[in-house]
Scaffold this motif. Structure first.
Motif, PDB file in Angstrom:
ATOM      1  N   PRO A 165       5.283   2.396  21.120  1.00 59.87           N
ATOM      2  CA  PRO A 165       3.717   2.454  20.630  1.00 59.87           C
ATOM      3  C   PRO A 165       3.055   1.056  21.441  1.00 59.87           C
ATOM      4  CG  PRO A 165       5.450   2.208  18.712  1.00 59.87           C
ATOM      5  CD  PRO A 165       6.354   2.139  20.228  1.00 59.87           C
ATOM      6  N   ILE A 166       1.901   1.328  21.391  1.00 61.22           N
ATOM      7  CA  ILE A 166       0.729   0.249  22.089  1.00 61.22           C
ATOM      8  C   ILE A 166       0.129  -0.328  21.154  1.00 61.22           C
ATOM      9  CG2 ILE A 166      -1.011   0.093  23.867  1.00 61.22           C
ATOM     10  CD1 ILE A 166       0.105   2.780  25.381  1.00 61.22           C
ATOM     11  N   ALA A 167      -0.056  -1.548  21.275  1.00 66.11           N
ATOM     12  CA  ALA A 167      -0.998  -2.523  20.283  1.00 66.11           C
ATOM     13  C   ALA A 167      -2.179  -1.918  20.501  1.00 66.11           C
ATOM     14  CB  ALA A 167      -0.538  -3.786  20.251  1.00 66.11           C
ATOM     15  N   ASP A 168      -2.919  -1.890  19.527  1.00 65.36           N
ATOM     16  CA  ASP A 168      -4.563  -1.630  19.296  1.00 65.36           C
ATOM     17  C   ASP A 168      -5.108  -2.866  19.132  1.00 65.36           C
ATOM     18  OD1 ASP A 168      -7.263  -0.845  19.135  1.00 65.36           O
ATOM     19  OD2 ASP A 168      -6.643   1.164  18.609  1.00 65.36           O
ATOM     20  N   ALA A 169      -5.956  -3.679  20.062  1.00 66.09           N
ATOM     21  CA  ALA A 169      -6.477  -4.743  20.224  1.00 66.09           C
ATOM     22  C   ALA A 169      -7.711  -4.763  19.469  1.00 66.09           C
ATOM     23  CB  ALA A 169      -6.801  -5.409  21.508  1.00 66.09           C
ATOM     24  N   GLU A 170      -8.314  -3.604  19.002  1.00 69.61           N
ATOM     25  CA  GLU A 170      -9.677  -3.558  18.520  1.00 69.61           C
ATOM     26  C   GLU A 170      -9.594  -3.369  17.063  1.00 69.61           C
ATOM     27  OE1 GLU A 170     -13.876  -0.842  18.806  1.00 69.61           O
ATOM     28  OE2 GLU A 170     -12.041  -0.290  20.219  1.00 69.61           O
ATOM     29  N   PHE A 171      -8.451  -2.387  16.659  1.00 65.55           N
ATOM     30  CA  PHE A 171      -8.613  -2.196  14.982  1.00 65.55           C
ATOM     31  C   PHE A 171      -7.492  -3.092  14.212  1.00 65.55           C
ATOM     32  CE2 PHE A 171     -10.552   1.341  17.136  1.00 65.55           C
ATOM     33  CZ  PHE A 171     -11.762   1.217  16.451  1.00 65.55           C
ATOM     34  N   ASP A 172      -6.397  -3.238  14.998  1.00 62.56           N
ATOM     35  CA  ASP A 172      -5.217  -3.627  14.371  1.00 62.56           C
ATOM     36  C   ASP A 172      -5.370  -5.164  13.959  1.00 62.56           C
ATOM     37  OD1 ASP A 172      -4.029  -1.254  14.792  1.00 62.56           O
ATOM     38  OD2 ASP A 172      -2.785  -1.631  16.161  1.00 62.56           O
ATOM     39  N   ASN A 173      -4.572  -5.893  12.759  1.00 64.90           N
ATOM     40  CA  ASN A 173      -4.372  -6.970  12.321  1.00 64.90           C
ATOM     41  C   ASN A 173      -3.310  -7.521  12.867  1.00 64.90           C
ATOM     42  OD1 ASN A 173      -4.076  -9.319  11.118  1.00 64.90           O
ATOM     43  ND2 ASN A 173      -5.277  -8.774   9.401  1.00 64.90           N
ATOM     44  N   PRO A 174      -3.210  -8.368  13.894  1.00 65.88           N
ATOM     45  CA  PRO A 174      -2.044  -8.628  14.667  1.00 65.88           C
ATOM     46  C   PRO A 174      -1.094  -9.445  13.767  1.00 65.88           C
ATOM     47  CG  PRO A 174      -3.907  -9.878  15.470  1.00 65.88           C
ATOM     48  CD  PRO A 174      -4.381  -8.842  14.913  1.00 65.88           C
ATOM     49  N   ALA A 175      -1.777 -10.283  12.915  1.00 69.42           N
ATOM     50  CA  ALA A 175      -0.758 -11.042  11.892  1.00 69.42           C
ATOM     51  C   ALA A 175       0.237 -10.130  11.291  1.00 69.42           C
ATOM     52  CB  ALA A 175      -1.726 -12.173  11.067  1.00 69.42           C
ATOM     53  N   VAL A 176      -0.604  -9.449  10.631  1.00 67.95           N
ATOM     54  CA  VAL A 176       0.232  -8.380   9.659  1.00 67.95           C
ATOM     55  C   VAL A 176       1.165  -7.216  10.456  1.00 67.95           C
ATOM     56  CG1 VAL A 176      -0.022  -6.464   8.071  1.00 67.95           C
ATOM     57  CG2 VAL A 176      -1.838  -8.328   7.889  1.00 67.95           C
ATOM     58  N   MET A 177       0.741  -6.949  11.518  1.00 65.94           N
ATOM     59  CA  MET A 177       1.610  -6.273  12.320  1.00 65.94           C
ATOM     60  C   MET A 177       3.068  -7.140  12.757  1.00 65.94           C
ATOM     61  SD  MET A 177       0.459  -3.339  12.600  1.00 65.94           S
ATOM     62  CE  MET A 177      -1.081  -2.087  12.300  1.00 65.94           C
ATOM     63  N   ILE A 178       2.752  -8.318  13.113  1.00 62.48           N
ATOM     64  CA  ILE A 178       3.886  -9.301  13.483  1.00 62.48           C
ATOM     65  C   ILE A 178       4.944  -9.467  12.556  1.00 62.48           C
ATOM     66  CG2 ILE A 178       4.392 -11.452  14.388  1.00 62.48           C
ATOM     67  CD1 ILE A 178       1.863 -11.486  16.169  1.00 62.48           C
ATOM     68  N   HIS A 179       4.277  -9.610  11.323  1.00 62.78           N
ATOM     69  CA  HIS A 179       5.111 -10.001  10.041  1.00 62.78           C
ATOM     70  C   HIS A 179       6.040  -8.588   9.756  1.00 62.78           C
ATOM     71  CE1 HIS A 179       6.184 -11.337   5.974  1.00 62.78           C
ATOM     72  NE2 HIS A 179       5.595 -10.415   5.628  1.00 62.78           N
ATOM     73  N   VAL A 180       5.451  -7.396   9.808  1.00 65.19           N
ATOM     74  CA  VAL A 180       6.118  -6.392   9.330  1.00 65.19           C
ATOM     75  C   VAL A 180       7.323  -6.059  10.556  1.00 65.19           C
ATOM     76  CG1 VAL A 180       6.038  -3.848   9.019  1.00 65.19           C
ATOM     77  CG2 VAL A 180       4.206  -5.448   8.115  1.00 65.19           C
ATOM     78  N   LEU A 181       6.887  -6.074  11.844  1.00 69.35           N
ATOM     79  CA  LEU A 181       7.737  -5.778  12.874  1.00 69.35           C
ATOM     80  C   LEU A 181       8.958  -7.079  12.847  1.00 69.35           C
ATOM     81  CD1 LEU A 181       5.324  -4.837  15.611  1.00 69.35           C
ATOM     82  CD2 LEU A 181       6.888  -3.481  14.379  1.00 69.35           C
ATOM     83  N   SER A 182       8.546  -8.441  12.700  1.00 67.36           N
ATOM     84  CA  SER A 182       9.569  -9.311  12.477  1.00 67.36           C
ATOM     85  C   SER A 182      10.341  -8.925  11.416  1.00 67.36           C
ATOM     86  CB  SER A 182       8.833 -10.568  12.447  1.00 67.36           C
ATOM     87  OG  SER A 182       8.076 -10.896  13.403  1.00 67.36           O
ATOM     88  N   GLN A 183      10.244  -8.568  10.299  1.00 67.23           N
ATOM     89  CA  GLN A 183      10.941  -8.336   9.315  1.00 67.23           C
ATOM     90  C   GLN A 183      12.012  -7.068   9.605  1.00 67.23           C
ATOM     91  OE1 GLN A 183       8.616  -7.587   5.448  1.00 67.23           O
ATOM     92  NE2 GLN A 183       9.291  -9.431   4.760  1.00 67.23           N
ATOM     93  N   PHE A 184      11.332  -6.284   9.971  1.00 67.42           N
ATOM     94  CA  PHE A 184      12.343  -5.148  10.632  1.00 67.42           C
ATOM     95  C   PHE A 184      13.347  -5.413  11.601  1.00 67.42           C
ATOM     96  CE2 PHE A 184      12.913  -1.565  13.854  1.00 67.42           C
ATOM     97  CZ  PHE A 184      13.547  -0.744  12.945  1.00 67.42           C
ATOM     98  N   ALA A 185      12.925  -6.496  12.682  1.00 69.85           N
ATOM     99  CA  ALA A 185      14.073  -7.008  13.501  1.00 69.85           C
ATOM    100  C   ALA A 185      14.888  -7.606  12.972  1.00 69.85           C
ATOM    101  CB  ALA A 185      13.182  -7.792  14.795  1.00 69.85           C
ATOM    102  N   LYS A 186      14.931  -7.929  11.728  1.00 73.03           N
ATOM    103  CA  LYS A 186      16.240  -8.730  11.173  1.00 73.03           C
ATOM    104  C   LYS A 186      17.054  -7.822  10.348  1.00 73.03           C
ATOM    105  CE  LYS A 186      13.089 -12.774  10.366  1.00 73.03           C
ATOM    106  NZ  LYS A 186      12.431 -13.631   9.456  1.00 73.03           N
ATOM    107  N   THR A 187      16.686  -6.584  10.413  1.00 77.32           N
ATOM    108  CA  THR A 187      17.586  -5.621   9.561  1.00 77.32           C
ATOM    109  C   THR A 187      18.589  -5.035  10.490  1.00 77.32           C
ATOM    110  OG1 THR A 187      16.296  -3.819  10.376  1.00 77.32           O
ATOM    111  CG2 THR A 187      15.556  -4.954   8.270  1.00 77.32           C
ATOM    112  N   PRO A 188      19.887  -4.523   9.547  1.00 79.16           N
ATOM    113  CA  PRO A 188      20.883  -3.762  10.491  1.00 79.16           C
ATOM    114  C   PRO A 188      20.458  -2.622  11.266  1.00 79.16           C
ATOM    115  CG  PRO A 188      21.579  -4.337   8.213  1.00 79.16           C
ATOM    116  CD  PRO A 188      20.199  -4.728   8.208  1.00 79.16           C
ATOM    117  N   GLU A 189      19.386  -1.930  10.668  1.00 83.54           N
ATOM    118  CA  GLU A 189      19.007  -0.936  11.550  1.00 83.54           C
ATOM    119  C   GLU A 189      18.205  -1.080  12.839  1.00 83.54           C
ATOM    120  OE1 GLU A 189      18.416  -1.396   8.472  1.00 83.54           O
ATOM    121  OE2 GLU A 189      18.985   0.030   7.165  1.00 83.54           O
TER     122      GLU A 189
END
Length: 648
Positions: free
Chosen positions: A552-576
């Motif tokens: 995926p490519i980040a969208d600088a115009e529409f995405d909220n980076p703070a929320v995206m970083i939070h969700v992706l960081s949580q996923f990076a801590k999972t066994p999956e």
């Protein structure tokens, strides 16, 4: 579809243990029926009634018949139904807001998270499609009037488009059956939640019962009794209604899948079934299939209480005072003439401008009879009784001597705190009712149907939707704060506070204030979370080599980076994440770095814009002329400014 059994089949009698349980439960329930019917009568306005020693309701006459039967002619029996007004206020406050259904995913699997969000959308769709607004209103009314209301979600195969012309099977839909406290009973002395069995007695049309699938037997005798026994003991109704009893026994060691028996006329009229409360996979769930809502919990009894029963005496006092005022009006405000015998030449009429002739007798002229003042005690007693009902329902008026805003707010908060426990029970009831409904969706939405669900941007269609797409996600939670009654003024104040703190955009704030709801303010956050989960699924597909996988490519115009970083960081801590292929892990880290760069760029732009605004404000202040009324700056001394007569 099942076929109706031939008429020659003889209906069996229920098991002995079931009959004994039903007898015990009916005796306990019938001991409270008279008081409940009295409360229903008062709520409806039929308030000249009482419960006789035998337990049935006796209705007093409110009119005088032509033959003189009924109430005495001089007696007034009027009703000013304060209880109806109080109940309607409580029902409106409890049902004014739509529950905010939240479905908690059972795992951190993105697929389960997505299924949980889908369950939330199904819940919002079902609130309208399954008429839950009307159902909640009726159950809340029953709970307030007689203490308890019950709902049973079930699958109705007889409604919807026809899918099998040969058997007559329809597509079916989720429905909810409603029951009042007079219809539901369980083991005496045991709380509803812990009782191992529950039973329902409900009057149903005779033809409808005989048309049930797998009906056993031939004939049924109408034996349903009237819901309100007035002036006499209960008698069978004349419109061919039969009392149908449903016995529901929860799973146990003796009955691992529970029991369900349907009976009428003392016989079993349908083949025995398993306990109807099952999850989406069809496994039995050891919880009541009936969902109960109580207004006042009585910890020392197996049955709970309503509010109306405690206001009956106050309502009787109000009616008595109003009737006495009307009787006083008929007696004292009736214009009458006091005249000596034979003084009036002709009978007095109401003709305008008529000449009244009389004979002076003893120098006394006819005169109007004096009118005594109405007793003030009647009005005072009526107001005291009405005030008691308002206090009972936590609908107190602001005292006239209270004018401070803080004191008024304290009175309002005190009434709201009285309702807090009931609001919490209502939220729990909404959670359980929707969870059971989602079980039905998961189990019976097996046809490849097109379910239209109203989304954020109009009507969204989910093609080929099946209940299994919910993946068993039915852990519904309704927070009490989401259904607490709130005025438009309080919502506007909350939104204004958010806007002043910079948490929401002004357009979003205007939309929320105009619509009287603040739920729309978090839609942008929910959309960002949903997009982040979609990006995670694309990365997982990349790791597994499945179609649709990419970086995926980040969208600088529409995405909220703070929320995206939070969700992706949580996923990076999972066994999956740890089990993913190294390229997929690198893609996740790269995506997080992109959002961090976007966040840094936005922070830098915001700092520059703030500095420019500060510089512009400073320059504007420096060149601004003195305001009116301000003192001018002192000037340096000069020759021209020296006073005359000074040295040259």
């Amino acid at each position: 579809m099942s076929v109706t059994a031939p008429p020659s089949v003889k209906a069996p009698k229920p098991p002995k243990d079931v009959s004994e349980r039903l007898d015990r439960g009916r005796r306990r329930n019938s001991s409270l029926t008279g008081k409940r019917n009295e409360a229903w009568n008062f709520w409806r306005g039929d308030q000249y009634c009482y419960v006789a020693n035998a337990g049935y309701v006796v209705q007093q006459s409110t009119i005088t018949a032509i033959d003189g039967e009924g109430k005495p002619r001089h007696r007034m029996r009027l009703v000013r139904n304060e209880l109806l007004d109080a109940v309607e206020h409580e029902v409106a406050a409890a049902t004014s807001r739509i529950p905010s259904y939240q479905v908690n995913p059972s795992t951190i699997d993105p697929a389960d998270i997505s299924a949980a969000h889908l369950s939330e959308k199904i819940a919002r769709y079902g609130y309208d499609a399954w008429r839950l607004r009307e159902i909640r209103e009726q159950i809340v009314t029953s709970a307030i009037v007689v203490g308890e209301g019950f709902g049973w979600p079930y699958w109705d195969q007889t409604i919807g488009p026809l899918v099998d012309p040969e058997t007559g099977a329809c597509e079916g839909e989720v429905c909810v059956r409603l029951f009042t406290a007079n219809e539901v009973y369980w083991e005496p002395g045991v709380r509803f939640e812990t009782s191992r069995w529950h039973a329902i007695d409900q009057a149903r049309p005779l033809d409808e019962v005989k048309a049930l699938p797998n009906f056993i037997g031939s004939e049924l005798t109408p034996d349903a009794t009237t819901g309100e026994t007035i002036n006499q003991r209960a008698k069978p109704q004349v419109d061919q209604l039969v009392m149908v009893t449903e016995y529901l026994e929860r799973p146990s060691a003796a009955w691992p899948r529970g029991r369900r028996l349907t009976m009428a006329n003392g016989k079993v009229i349908l083949p025995p079934e398993t306990y109807p409360c099952v999850d989406g996979r069809g496994d039995p769930v050891d919880e009541p299939v009936l969902h109960k809502l109580s207004r006042i919990i009585d910890p020392d009894s197996d049955r709970d209480m309503g509010l109306v029963r405690h206001g009956l005496d106050a309502q009787r006092t109000i009616n008595d005072c109003v009737s006495k005022e009307s009787e006083w009006k008929n007696l004292a405000l009736n214009p009458q003439i006091l005249a000596p015998i034979g003084a009036l030449v002709r009978r007095l009429t109401d003709e305008p401008g008529a000449v009244v002739e009389y004979r002076p007798i003893g120098g006394v002229a006819p005169q109007w009879r004096p009118v005594p003042p109405i007793p003030g005690e009647l009005q005072r007693m009526r107001e005291e009784a009405a005030g008691y009902i308002r206090r009972l329902f936590a609908q107190n008026d602001i005292p006239s001597q209270v004018s401070a805003a803080r004191a008024i707010q304290a009175v309002i908060e005190r009434d709201e705190n009285r309702r807090a426990a009931f609001v919490a029970r209502l939220a729990d009831f909404d959670s359980r009712l929707m969870r059971h409904s989602l079980y039905l969706v998961q189990r019976y939405y097996t046809e490849r149907r097109l379910v239209k669900i109203r989304g954020r941007f109009g009507w969204e269609s989910i093609p080929d939707f099946k209940g299994t797409d919910l993946r068993g996600q039915a852990d519904v939670v309704v927070m009490p704060a989401s259904i607490e009654p709130r005025t438009k003024e309080s919502i506007s104040q909350t939104v204004m506070n958010y806007a002043q703190l910079g948490w929401v955009d002004r357009n979003e704030a205007m939309f929320a204030i105009e619509n009287g709801t603040a739920e729309s303010l978090i839609e942008d956050y929910e959309l960002d979370v949903a997009k982040a989960n979609r990006q995670i699924r694309r990365i997982e597909a990349l790791s597994a080599g499945l179609p649709g996988g990419d970086v995926p490519i980040a969208d600088a115009e529409f995405d909220n980076p703070a929320v995206m970083i939070h969700v992706l960081s949580q996923f990076a801590k999972t066994p999956e994440f740890e089990q993913m292929a190294p390229p997929a892990q690198e893609a996740t880290k790269l995506l997080v770095q992109q959002y961090r760069q976007i966040q840094a760029t936005r922070d830098q732009q915001a700092a520059q814009q703030q500095a420019m605004q500060a510089a512009q404000m400073g320059a504007s202040n420096a060149t601004r002329p003195p305001t009116n009324g301000s003192k001018p700056l002192p000037s340096l001394p000069s020759v021209q400014s020296q006073p005359q007569g000074g040295s040259q």
